[in-house]
Design a protein around this motif. Sequence first.
Motif, PDB file in Angstrom:
ATOM      1  N   ASP A  53     -17.619  73.104  79.472  1.00 45.08           N
ATOM      2  CA  ASP A  53     -18.571  73.576  78.317  1.00 45.08           C
ATOM      3  C   ASP A  53     -19.215  72.471  77.436  1.00 45.08           C
ATOM      4  OD1 ASP A  53     -19.691  75.071  75.893  1.00 45.08           O
ATOM      5  OD2 ASP A  53     -18.838  76.738  77.040  1.00 45.08           O
ATOM      6  N   GLY A  54     -19.049  72.391  76.074  1.00 47.83           N
ATOM      7  CA  GLY A  54     -19.630  71.452  75.486  1.00 47.83           C
ATOM      8  C   GLY A  54     -18.548  70.238  75.177  1.00 47.83           C
ATOM      9  N   TYR A  55     -17.392  70.262  75.725  1.00 47.59           N
ATOM     10  CA  TYR A  55     -16.464  69.496  75.370  1.00 47.59           C
ATOM     11  C   TYR A  55     -15.806  68.589  76.429  1.00 47.59           C
ATOM     12  CZ  TYR A  55     -16.254  72.795  71.414  1.00 47.59           C
ATOM     13  OH  TYR A  55     -16.583  73.439  70.359  1.00 47.59           O
ATOM     14  N   ILE A  56     -15.417  67.704  76.335  1.00 42.64           N
ATOM     15  CA  ILE A  56     -14.695  66.623  77.350  1.00 42.64           C
ATOM     16  C   ILE A  56     -13.143  66.766  76.911  1.00 42.64           C
ATOM     17  CG2 ILE A  56     -14.299  64.363  78.393  1.00 42.64           C
ATOM     18  CD1 ILE A  56     -17.395  63.760  77.619  1.00 42.64           C
ATOM     19  N   VAL A  57     -12.434  67.249  77.895  1.00 39.08           N
ATOM     20  CA  VAL A  57     -10.950  67.258  77.670  1.00 39.08           C
ATOM     21  C   VAL A  57     -10.175  66.264  78.314  1.00 39.08           C
ATOM     22  CG1 VAL A  57     -11.167  69.896  77.453  1.00 39.08           C
ATOM     23  CG2 VAL A  57     -10.518  68.732  79.784  1.00 39.08           C
ATOM     24  N   ASP A  58      -9.071  65.813  77.735  1.00 37.59           N
ATOM     25  CA  ASP A  58      -8.354  64.743  78.213  1.00 37.59           C
ATOM     26  C   ASP A  58      -8.101  65.012  79.753  1.00 37.59           C
ATOM     27  OD1 ASP A  58      -8.589  63.327  75.914  1.00 37.59           O
ATOM     28  OD2 ASP A  58      -6.816  63.983  75.115  1.00 37.59           O
ATOM     29  N   PHE A  59      -7.279  66.056  80.068  1.00 37.00           N
ATOM     30  CA  PHE A  59      -6.769  66.243  81.366  1.00 37.00           C
ATOM     31  C   PHE A  59      -6.832  67.664  81.591  1.00 37.00           C
ATOM     32  CE2 PHE A  59      -4.331  62.680  79.637  1.00 37.00           C
ATOM     33  CZ  PHE A  59      -4.614  61.716  80.585  1.00 37.00           C
ATOM     34  N   PHE A  60      -7.107  67.760  82.904  1.00 38.10           N
ATOM     35  CA  PHE A  60      -7.452  69.520  83.358  1.00 38.10           C
ATOM     36  C   PHE A  60      -6.832  69.712  84.660  1.00 38.10           C
ATOM     37  CE2 PHE A  60     -10.536  72.358  85.577  1.00 38.10           C
ATOM     38  CZ  PHE A  60     -10.062  73.541  85.071  1.00 38.10           C
ATOM     39  N   CYS A  61      -6.277  70.610  84.853  1.00 34.62           N
ATOM     40  CA  CYS A  61      -5.841  71.118  86.135  1.00 34.62           C
ATOM     41  C   CYS A  61      -6.466  72.464  86.500  1.00 34.62           C
ATOM     42  CB  CYS A  61      -4.014  71.323  86.141  1.00 34.62           C
ATOM     43  SG  CYS A  61      -3.295  71.789  87.600  1.00 34.62           S
ATOM     44  N   TYR A  62      -7.249  72.658  87.563  1.00 27.96           N
ATOM     45  CA  TYR A  62      -7.905  73.904  87.614  1.00 27.96           C
ATOM     46  C   TYR A  62      -6.894  74.951  88.231  1.00 27.96           C
ATOM     47  CZ  TYR A  62     -11.122  77.132  89.817  1.00 27.96           C
ATOM     48  OH  TYR A  62     -11.751  78.449  90.220  1.00 27.96           O
ATOM     49  N   SER A  63      -6.146  74.750  89.151  1.00 29.56           N
ATOM     50  CA  SER A  63      -5.165  75.642  89.780  1.00 29.56           C
ATOM     51  C   SER A  63      -4.260  76.301  88.699  1.00 29.56           C
ATOM     52  CB  SER A  63      -4.260  75.097  90.993  1.00 29.56           C
ATOM     53  OG  SER A  63      -3.343  74.073  90.369  1.00 29.56           O
ATOM     54  N   ALA A  64      -3.879  75.707  87.425  1.00 23.96           N
ATOM     55  CA  ALA A  64      -2.906  76.263  86.463  1.00 23.96           C
ATOM     56  C   ALA A  64      -4.085  76.487  85.472  1.00 23.96           C
ATOM     57  CB  ALA A  64      -2.011  75.095  85.998  1.00 23.96           C
ATOM     58  N   LEU A  66      -5.136  74.730  83.269  1.00 21.07           N
ATOM     59  CA  LEU A  66      -4.414  74.149  82.049  1.00 21.07           C
ATOM     60  C   LEU A  66      -5.206  72.989  81.732  1.00 21.07           C
ATOM     61  CD1 LEU A  66      -1.733  74.119  80.396  1.00 21.07           C
ATOM     62  CD2 LEU A  66      -0.787  72.768  82.267  1.00 21.07           C
ATOM     63  N   VAL A  67      -5.350  72.638  80.130  1.00 21.32           N
ATOM     64  CA  VAL A  67      -5.766  71.524  79.577  1.00 21.32           C
ATOM     65  C   VAL A  67      -4.690  70.782  78.725  1.00 21.32           C
ATOM     66  CG1 VAL A  67      -7.464  70.778  77.801  1.00 21.32           C
ATOM     67  CG2 VAL A  67      -8.212  72.682  79.372  1.00 21.32           C
ATOM     68  N   ILE A  68      -4.862  69.723  78.995  1.00 20.97           N
ATOM     69  CA  ILE A  68      -3.831  68.805  78.269  1.00 20.97           C
ATOM     70  C   ILE A  68      -4.586  67.828  77.306  1.00 20.97           C
ATOM     71  CG2 ILE A  68      -2.056  66.965  78.282  1.00 20.97           C
ATOM     72  CD1 ILE A  68      -1.354  69.554  79.871  1.00 20.97           C
ATOM     73  N   GLU A  69      -4.375  67.853  75.923  1.00 17.21           N
ATOM     74  CA  GLU A  69      -5.104  67.044  74.865  1.00 17.21           C
ATOM     75  C   GLU A  69      -4.029  66.274  74.392  1.00 17.21           C
ATOM     76  OE1 GLU A  69      -8.514  67.035  73.602  1.00 17.21           O
ATOM     77  OE2 GLU A  69      -8.564  67.744  75.810  1.00 17.21           O
ATOM     78  N   LEU A  70      -4.356  64.982  74.131  1.00 17.54           N
ATOM     79  CA  LEU A  70      -3.495  63.977  73.510  1.00 17.54           C
ATOM     80  C   LEU A  70      -4.117  63.646  72.261  1.00 17.54           C
ATOM     81  CD1 LEU A  70      -2.442  61.566  76.332  1.00 17.54           C
ATOM     82  CD2 LEU A  70      -1.304  63.583  75.824  1.00 17.54           C
TER      83      LEU A  70
END
Length: 129
Positions: A53-64, A66-70
Amino acid sequence: MENERPPMYTGYNRALKEKARELRKNMTKQERHLWYDFLRYRQENWKRQRAIDGYIVDFFCYSARLVIELDGSQHYTEEGEEYDSIRTEVLERYQLEVMRFLNSEVDRNFDYVCLAIEEKVRERTGSPF
């Protein structure tokens, strides 16, 4: 519409491609640690600095989905907390779950962070990590 399902994440925001590339080149110490010492070698296909969307996430797993943000200290100001809240709402519209960890958690309790991610992936995919 009441019965309308939320959109499933199907791609990424190409307009942020260059910014994401720049962020990958300049990861924080904690992002490098999590990426090179844990996520990069997992069977799940993880992406770093992914534009959604309009953001950049730290880590992303499509199959889960899941977004990980530090999160560093800037996330714990009133403005930072409001921004993160809106950002999380937007990401959740794509049926994504956001996990947040403090940079200090990665520094001091890396094994806990890794275990929490493994458990969440298992919960969301139904398969071993």
